[in-house]
Scaffold this active site. Sequence first.
Site, mmCIF file in Angstrom:
data_model
loop_
_atom_site.group_PDB
_atom_site.id
_atom_site.type_symbol
_atom_site.label_atom_id
_atom_site.label_comp_id
_atom_site.label_asym_id
_atom_site.label_seq_id
_atom_site.Cartn_x
_atom_site.Cartn_y
_atom_site.Cartn_z
ATOM 1 N N ASP A 76 3.506 -19.062 72.644
ATOM 2 C CA ASP A 76 2.854 -19.761 71.544
ATOM 3 C C ASP A 76 1.600 -19.021 71.078
ATOM 4 O O ASP A 76 0.986 -18.256 71.823
ATOM 5 C CB ASP A 76 2.512 -21.198 71.922
ATOM 6 C CG ASP A 76 1.551 -21.301 73.100
ATOM 7 O OD1 ASP A 76 1.744 -20.560 74.086
ATOM 8 O OD2 ASP A 76 0.613 -22.127 73.049
ATOM 9 N N GLU A 82 0.821 -22.668 76.051
ATOM 10 C CA GLU A 82 -0.341 -22.258 76.851
ATOM 11 C C GLU A 82 -1.638 -22.582 76.121
ATOM 12 O O GLU A 82 -2.636 -22.970 76.745
ATOM 13 C CB GLU A 82 -0.258 -20.747 77.130
ATOM 14 C CG GLU A 82 -1.347 -20.224 78.071
ATOM 15 C CD GLU A 82 -2.614 -19.774 77.373
ATOM 16 O OE1 GLU A 82 -3.613 -19.520 78.078
ATOM 17 O OE2 GLU A 82 -2.634 -19.685 76.119
ATOM 18 N N GLU A 83 -1.626 -22.433 74.811
ATOM 19 C CA GLU A 83 -2.846 -22.590 74.033
ATOM 20 C C GLU A 83 -3.349 -24.028 73.987
ATOM 21 O O GLU A 83 -4.499 -24.269 73.614
ATOM 22 C CB GLU A 83 -2.631 -22.087 72.596
ATOM 23 C CG GLU A 83 -2.276 -20.612 72.486
ATOM 24 C CD GLU A 83 -3.458 -19.686 72.765
ATOM 25 O OE1 GLU A 83 -4.540 -20.205 73.111
ATOM 26 O OE2 GLU A 83 -3.288 -18.462 72.623
#
Length: 385
Positions: free
Chosen positions: A72, A134-135
């Site tokens: 992502d 992840e962000e």
Amino acid sequence: MTRTREILGQLIAYPTVSADSNLALIEHLAGLLADAGARVEVFRDPSGGKANLFATIGPDIDGGILLSGHSDVVPVADQAWTSDPWAMVERDGRLYGRGTCDMKGFIAAAVALAPVYAQKAIARPIHFAVTHDEEIGCLGAQALAPLLQARGVKPRVAIIGEPTLMRVIEGHKGCYEYSVHFTGLEGHGSAPERGVNAVEYAVRYVARLLELREALKALAPPDSRFEPPWTTINTGALVGGVAHNVIAGKARVDWEMRPAQPGDADLVKADLHEFCTHHLLPGMRAVAPMADIITEVIGEVDGLIPTSENEAREIALALTGANGAGLVPFGTEAGIFQAMGMQAVICGPGSIEQAHKPDEFIALEQLAEGIRFLERLGDRLQVAP
């Protein structure tokens, strides 16, 4: 380099902003890895719109090396790009596009070398993990971890290819994020005692956060290498109310802490639970029994703790020629893999200074350095751990 650039261009063309699906990118990578001889597994999230990928080349045994990256990227809305963020372009020795350095460059280089690994992974397997979200809290890696634990065959070493300019990183703080929702009782501002002002209780909560922030400074480990050395707390937002003359019925506090050592997060959470239960809620409910304080966990991601023994660090130091490993202030998925029992390190091409900005880029010389690192890593697969 040619093959890596080709794959990177393909990956940039997938607009995998965290709010959107990453399935097309994952399916593309799954095909490339399968063509190289990898055993590929794709794990969809409950919504069906996101997925993690896990692939293995080499013998089906413990002790492998995991290369990990997230699929992502952050949004491009309201950013002043000088070229299409979803079409990689080269200018002045740099490759531009959203995700070039954070962190599709590393993923592209690793996947490009999969056919080489297929020839070299004789004694030790190499694994690939590509995660989602992840962000926004490392959600994909946290979902992948128990699935890998259940497989029985576990990697020993994890190399997370976040952009570090190919510096070897052995530690970072954790990142715990929360939104705390206050429900009070609205009323006319001329009679505040007849209502429960959610904003005022939220302010008292923030005041407690500030007290805890100061108290945590005294708990800093004497040998801490972090800067600052203690666990930090930051209040990101306080939102609530509708008008000057209306008692605020709703409020929200967004805050985070970055633990420098195990135990600090539990201390903070226990203190806040006691404060809400015994100090804030009784006063709120004395006026409005339905009043409440609800804590929403946005993400709780453990830090990467430096350890005296770390094969991942030793491998990365040997491959880069560096004399020592450092720490970084930003968070990664490394702590999740460490908590699974892997020895983890962060090392990847590109600079974190370019991440999340318009005209994100990775320098070609950095990408080449990352490729050389991964090429040399292949020789490690010919020797048992």
